[in-house]
Design a protein around this motif. Structure first.
Motif, PDB file in Angstrom:
ATOM      1  N   HIS A 227      29.219  41.209  22.078  1.00  0.00           N
ATOM      2  CA  HIS A 227      30.186  42.190  21.619  1.00  0.00           C
ATOM      3  C   HIS A 227      29.853  42.549  20.182  1.00  0.00           C
ATOM      4  N   VAL A 228      29.513  43.809  19.933  1.00  0.00           N
ATOM      5  CA  VAL A 228      29.142  44.216  18.587  1.00  0.00           C
ATOM      6  C   VAL A 228      30.389  44.510  17.774  1.00  0.00           C
ATOM      7  N   GLY A 229      31.377  45.109  18.422  1.00  0.00           N
ATOM      8  CA  GLY A 229      32.590  45.426  17.698  1.00  0.00           C
ATOM      9  C   GLY A 229      33.419  46.412  18.468  1.00  0.00           C
ATOM     10  N   ALA A 230      34.646  46.610  17.988  1.00  0.00           N
ATOM     11  CA  ALA A 230      35.509  47.609  18.585  1.00  0.00           C
ATOM     12  C   ALA A 230      36.228  48.313  17.447  1.00  0.00           C
ATOM     13  N   ALA A 231      36.450  49.614  17.615  1.00  0.00           N
ATOM     14  CA  ALA A 231      37.099  50.365  16.544  1.00  0.00           C
ATOM     15  C   ALA A 231      37.785  51.568  17.146  1.00  0.00           C
ATOM     16  N   PRO A 232      38.842  52.062  16.482  1.00  0.00           N
ATOM     17  CA  PRO A 232      39.439  53.314  16.933  1.00  0.00           C
ATOM     18  C   PRO A 232      38.378  54.414  16.943  1.00  0.00           C
ATOM     19  N   ALA A 233      38.477  55.300  17.917  1.00  0.00           N
ATOM     20  CA  ALA A 233      37.435  56.316  18.074  1.00  0.00           C
ATOM     21  C   ALA A 233      37.242  57.129  16.798  1.00  0.00           C
ATOM     22  N   ALA A 234      38.320  57.366  16.075  1.00  0.00           N
ATOM     23  CA  ALA A 234      38.210  58.187  14.883  1.00  0.00           C
ATOM     24  C   ALA A 234      37.308  57.537  13.824  1.00  0.00           C
ATOM     25  N   GLU A 235      37.227  56.220  13.863  1.00  0.00           N
ATOM     26  CA  GLU A 235      36.416  55.533  12.855  1.00  0.00           C
ATOM     27  C   GLU A 235      34.978  55.335  13.296  1.00  0.00           C
ATOM     28  N   LEU A 236      34.653  55.874  14.464  1.00  0.00           N
ATOM     29  CA  LEU A 236      33.313  55.631  14.993  1.00  0.00           C
ATOM     30  C   LEU A 236      32.659  56.953  15.393  1.00  0.00           C
ATOM     31  N   PRO A 237      32.202  57.728  14.421  1.00  0.00           N
ATOM     32  CA  PRO A 237      31.540  58.996  14.753  1.00  0.00           C
ATOM     33  C   PRO A 237      30.230  58.724  15.496  1.00  0.00           C
ATOM     34  N   PRO A 238      29.701  59.721  16.205  1.00  0.00           N
ATOM     35  CA  PRO A 238      28.527  59.506  17.050  1.00  0.00           C
ATOM     36  C   PRO A 238      27.390  58.763  16.359  1.00  0.00           C
ATOM     37  N   ALA A 239      27.081  59.124  15.134  1.00  0.00           N
ATOM     38  CA  ALA A 239      25.933  58.503  14.474  1.00  0.00           C
ATOM     39  C   ALA A 239      26.158  57.001  14.323  1.00  0.00           C
ATOM     40  N   LYS A 240      27.375  56.654  13.953  1.00  0.00           N
ATOM     41  CA  LYS A 240      27.668  55.240  13.743  1.00  0.00           C
ATOM     42  C   LYS A 240      27.703  54.482  15.079  1.00  0.00           C
ATOM     43  N   LEU A 241      28.233  55.162  16.096  1.00  0.00           N
ATOM     44  CA  LEU A 241      28.288  54.548  17.424  1.00  0.00           C
ATOM     45  C   LEU A 241      26.886  54.225  17.922  1.00  0.00           C
ATOM     46  N   VAL A 242      26.002  55.208  17.770  1.00  0.00           N
ATOM     47  CA  VAL A 242      24.619  54.999  18.212  1.00  0.00           C
ATOM     48  C   VAL A 242      24.002  53.842  17.439  1.00  0.00           C
TER      49      VAL A 242
END
Lengths: 511, 336
Positions: A227-242
């Motif tokens: 598990h790398v992490g979990a965050a509200p979608a607003a805090e995880l823009p595509p670049a950061k998600l990738v």
């Protein structure tokens, strides 16, 4: 593994702690923590093979042998079957639906726990209840229709209705839109919004960035079974998600020695594959690229990208259901059947050695010579000494470890099975090798041997097309890369240009 | 089973893990049974063994063809009817029309192969399950046999133009097939059975086609993607099974000295039982003719021992059913 601060005011419907799972020698999940809250959509993201499916199968009672704990409403539970999971309020909607095609919608919704009157199934009652349920969901589906006569989208919606009929509060959807068209996707998203409003927790697995942006409330990321992490979608823009999804450096394990590429071996121009017949959408559409002798061209893509269908199409596995142009060594490639492909110098290591690669009850010798039997026999009569010599030679090249070449392939370890599958194709003396997941499910030692083999083969002038769902492996082994998303080529990179972020973004449709 | 075990020398566990030795143990048990219940020494007479082999031969020939089909992952229910069809055709051509055996024998084999091949073609190209396709051929061939024979047994009583019957000689080819050799100690049909088994064995063990049958039965998709032309390979298996059923039909007609359109009913099930008792699994990809020989002898001798001990047929059938289950239970592959 740190858990990013989840909303501490609410208590989760489901709390997974320290989930671990191994298949034989391969550890696929390690200490995974996950919280699922009511009234929100949790997107579970990760590359192929990150462990998403295994995790939800544990939650859904499919895999019962695992480490860690599952809590539902604060109670520690351990579902031992999908039925038990359903009784606990967890419903999983797999890509392969669990409906019975020959029964009606109403029968399917109440399958396993029918409404009864005096010991008999209350058909009228079931139909009325099913109709009420579908109406509540705003679904326009005839309860008397057989499931096999419904569209895939309607089947999926029926599956959701079935889950709700069992009072499911957590609904897991594994890539539910892969077979849907745009209006159907809208319908599904509408239903998801409705379920959220009812307080259900939705776990949604997808490889499509646009879907994540649209429906995710929270995103949890798995990578290599952790598990790398979990965050509200607003805090995880595509670049950061990738970045969360990749971020792994194992390059030193791959000793790729690229030589000087030779003449053009394969060239595709607007190549398309209709895997499911001409009437349907092609699974590969208008793809153009070329690969040279001595070169490894990586073909990147996530599930549903069509990369494997590209290989099957080239190999003639779907007959002549292909379009566009293909040239092998500047001559048009005749695509008709696997035999034609083999005779022209193609070899296809499929991605599932047990289902499509090997004949498990047969010996190593029989498997290693199967594709080359025409050359190894005289007027149809086999020549066992030639076969033994061939199997021995390929076995030595591949460092195959087995007590005897007469051993049944089904008794070998995964790594050695893979080597037998490779031996079969090397024995045909191919000029173009299509490798689909050559290192899937094998130990690190065997992996390295296969990497070394790829170096040796390309040094001898073979051209290789490579699919692997492990992004670092793809980046480290490929001299050049093309990326597919839903059957279309979205990017092409040189080795120097390619980064995990760029490749993954292209694979998710963000070129 | 671990690789170390396969490399080891003789051990009881290893013996038991081998289907051939398990089938052999079953046959030995049947022989022990015969020695104990020897019906006042009848079991020790040479003639008893000659008759056992003779009676098992027609079934054994069918079982050889069945083995080919089962290894490819299929099943052939038509063999009993094809036997009857060929028996009728053989009798018509030899007895009534007086054709030369050099013409009749190839035609009969061709007829059987065509019937089998048609069922196989339907399976291979239209994707109809072998059970259904060969069931259809089973019904069709029986009907054809009755049509050809006019519903009557085709015997040496030949109807003349004036409506009277007149007996003709049994053709030489009938006598040849129903002959005994080696001073009367071996039936010709047993020799024919041995020849059929030898041909089937060589094809399975040494020909590319045989290897491809195993590959298709073991994993059809892997075989297809390895360049095996699945449809033709399967079709040939059914054609071969039909041709062997034709040989069995020739033997049956010669022994009965007539072509009976009702012959061979249920023979396909006995043939399947022989294959399965030998240890060739119905799932395909494994097994062989050697195992089928053991299975044929096991059932053949069991039947003989029960009959020389005057066990009534009703009990014999029930016992045979129980023994089939027991044999298959011991043949089941252990999880490795």
């Amino acid at each position: 593994m740190t858990l990013l601060a989840a909303d501490s005011l609410r208590s989760p419907l489901v709390r997974l702690r320290g989930i671990g799972k191994r298949f034989g020698p391969v550890q696929v999940l390690r200490g995974v923590d996950l919280d699922i809250f009511g009234g929100e959509v949790l997107v579970l993201a990760g590359e192929n093979g990150a462990g998403k499916s295994t995790l939800i199968k544990i939650l859904g009672g499919v895999h019962t042998d695992f480490d860690g704990t599952i809590e539902i409403d604060g109670q520690v539970v351990r579902p031992r079957s999908p039925l038990e999971a359903a009784a606990l309020g967890v419903a999983i909607i797999f890509q392969e639906l669990s409906l019975v095609p020959t029964l009606t919608v109403a029968d399917n919704i109440f399958l396993g726990r029918p409404l009864t009157r005096r010991g008999f199934v209350d058909d009228a009652g079931q139909r009325a209840a099913a109709r009420r349920l579908l109406d509540q969901l705003g679904l326009d589906i005839d309860v008397d229709q057989r499931v096999e006569d419904l569209s895939i989208a309607q089947q999926q919606l029926t599956e959701v209705a079935k889950a709700l009929a069992r009072d499911a509060r957590v609904i897991v959807m594994d890539e539910p839109t892969s077979a849907l068209n745009a209006p159907e996707v809208e319908k599904l998203f509408g239903l998801i919004a409705d379920l959220k409003a009812r307080g259900c927790g939705i776990v949604y697995i997808t490889h499509k960035m646009e879907e994540i942006e649209r429906i995710a409330d929270r995103i949890a990321v798995l990578r290599d079974g952790e598990h790398v992490g979990a965050a509200p979608a607003a805090e995880l823009p595509p670049a950061k998600l990738v970045n969360w999804m990749v971020g792994r450096e194992v390059e030193h394990q791959f000793p790729r020695h690229a030589g000087q590429p030779g003449a053009e071996r394969l060239r595709l121009d607007g190549f398309s594959v209709w895997r499911n017949g001409r009437g349907n959408r092609p699974t590969v559409e208008g793809v153009s690229f070329s690969v040279h002798a001595g070169e490894i061209l990586g073909v990147g893509g996530l599930q549903g990208s069509g990369a494997s269908d590209l290989f099957g199409g080239l190999f003639g596995a779907y007959g002549a259901q292909v379009g566009g142009q293909a040239w092998l060594d500047s001559r048009p490639l005749a695509i008709a059947s696997p035999r034609r492909a083999i005779d022209q110098g193609l070899a296809w290591l499929t991605n599932d050695r047990k289902a499509t690669g090997l004949v498990l009850p047969l010996s190593i010798i029989a498997n290693a010579t199967l594709a080359d039997l025409p050359r190894l026999s005289t007027a149809g009569w086999r020549r066992p000494p030639l076969e033994i010599a061939a199997a021995r030679e390929q076995g030595a090249t591949l460092a195959l470890r087995a007590a005897s070449l007469d051993m049944e392939v089904g008794l070998l370890s995964g790594g050695n099975q893979q080597k037998v599958a490779l031996a079969k194709w090397l024995q045909t003396r191919p000029r173009l090798l299509l490798l689909d997941e050559p290192t899937r499910g094998i130990d690190i030692g065997a992996k390295r041997e296969i990497y070394q083999l790829m170096n040796d083969l390309t040094a001898r002038g073979l051209a290789i097309l490579l699919i692997t769902s492990e992004l670092p492996e793809l980046l480290a082994l490929s001299d050049r890369l093309v990326v597919l998303h839903r059957g279309r080529l979205t990017a092409e990179f040189s080795r120097a240009e390619a980064t995990p972020e760029k490749v993954l973004a292209a694979a998710m449709g963000r070129a | 089973m671990t690789p170390e075990q396969t490399g080891s020398a003789f051990s009881p566990a290893r013996l038991w893990s081998n289907p051939a030795s398990r089938a052999l143990i079953a046959l030995v048990l049947v022989f022990v049974l015969g020695c104990v219940f020897n019906a006042d020494g009848a079991f020790f007479k040479l003639g008893t063994h000659r008759d056992t082999l003779r009676q098992a031969s027609v079934f054994g020939i069918l079982a050889c063809g069945m083995t080919l089909v089962i290894i490819s992952g299929g099943i052939d229910l038509a063999v009993g009817s094809v036997l009857a069809l060929v028996a009728v055709a053989f009798s018509l051509m030899s007895i009534h029309w007086n054709w030369s055996p050099w013409v009749v024998l190839p035609l009969c084999l061709l007829l059987g192969a065509a019937a089998g091949g048609m069922a196989g073609g339907v399976t291979a190209w239209f994707g109809i399950q072998p059970f259904i396709a060969t069931l259809a051929m089973m019904v069709f061939a029986r009907g054809l046999a009755k049509t050809l024979s006019g519903g009557m047994k085709v015997s040496t009583a030949v109807k003349q133009a004036d409506g009277n019957y007149h007996y003709v000689d049994v053709p030489a080819i009938f006598r040849f097939i129903d002959n005994r050799i080696l001073g009367g100690h071996l039936s010709m049909v047993t020799v024919i059975f041995a020849l059929c088994a030898a041909v089937a064995w060589v094809l399975l063990a040494r020909h590319r086609w045989g290897r491809e049958l195993y590959a298709i039965g073991g994993n059809e998709e892997a075989a297809r993607l390895s360049g095996v032309s699945v449809a033709w390979t399967k079709l040939l298996a059914y054609a071969a099974s039909g041709a062997l059923a034709a040989v069995a039909g020739l033997c049956q007609a010669a022994q009965e000295q007539q072509g009976d359109p009702e012959a061979g009913v249920g023979y396909e099930l006995t043939a399947i039982a022989m294959v399965v008792i030998g240890g060739t699994p119905l799932t395909g990809g494994r097994g062989g003719i050697g195992l089928t020989l053991l299975g044929t002898l096991t059932i053949g001798y069991l039947d003989k021992i029960l009959s020389i001990n005057a066990v009534p047929e009703a009990s014999r059938l029930m016992l045979t059913g129980a023994i089939i289950v027991a044999a298959v239970l011991t043949q089941r592959r252990r999880r490795s």
